[in-house]
Write a protein that holds these residues in place. Structure first.
Motif, short mmCIF file in Angstrom:
data_model
loop_
_atom_site.label_atom_id
_atom_site.label_comp_id
_atom_site.label_asym_id
_atom_site.label_seq_id
_atom_site.Cartn_x
_atom_site.Cartn_y
_atom_site.Cartn_z
N THR A 139 26.74 47.66 24.84
CA THR A 139 26.30 48.68 23.88
C THR A 139 26.24 48.36 22.48
OG1 THR A 139 27.22 50.15 25.35
CG2 THR A 139 26.79 51.04 23.06
N VAL A 174 22.77 48.09 20.26
CA VAL A 174 22.95 48.83 18.76
C VAL A 174 22.25 48.13 17.56
CG1 VAL A 174 24.09 50.17 17.16
CG2 VAL A 174 24.33 50.75 19.48
N ARG A 227 18.67 47.21 17.81
CA ARG A 227 17.94 48.18 17.31
C ARG A 227 17.91 48.56 15.85
NH1 ARG A 227 19.75 50.51 22.21
NH2 ARG A 227 21.43 51.68 21.14
N LYS A 228 18.93 48.27 15.37
CA LYS A 228 19.17 48.24 13.69
C LYS A 228 18.50 47.13 13.24
CE LYS A 228 21.77 51.91 13.95
NZ LYS A 228 21.10 53.30 13.70
#
Length: 112
Positions: free
Chosen positions: A23, A27, A30-31
């Motif tokens: 996870t 994340v 994506r950032k």
């Protein structure tokens, strides 16, 4: 010459629970995609090459990074030993000679 390079050497971020680590890696990617400042390259070695392989949950983010010009570079030995020769769906296969040169000449290297 590369200004900034990120190293991903595992298929999840951090140690401990692999689900949480997966996870966190998602994340993080994506950032990076959303950030206007992107690395020049991301180098994948050891089990990190699985992030580039078929059925990876991160493929949409990796495709976006490639679209923005981020080079995704996988260690060839790692790909062949861990994933199999034709398993990459993102990035390109390289060798440790090129990877060493990239890392030694980069202005900044971040290992996750």
């Amino acid at each position: 010459m590369y200004k900034s390079v990120i190293i991903i050497n595992n298929e999840s971020l951090g140690y401990g629970d692999s689900g949480v680590g997966n996870t966190l890696l998602g994340v993080f990617l994506r950032k990076v995609v959303a950030n206007p400042v992107k690395p020049d390259a991301i180098v994948f070695y050891n089990s990190g090459v699985r992030v580039l392989a078929k059925n990876s949950p991160f493929l949409d983010m990796l495709e976006a990074l490639e679209y923005y010009g981020v080079e995704l570079i996988a260690c060839g030995t790692c790909v062949y030993k861990i994933c199999g020769q034709s398993s990459l769906t993102a990035g390109r296969i390289s060798n440790m000679e090129e990877i060493a040169q990239i890392l030694l000449q980069a202005q900044k290297v971040i290992t996750l």
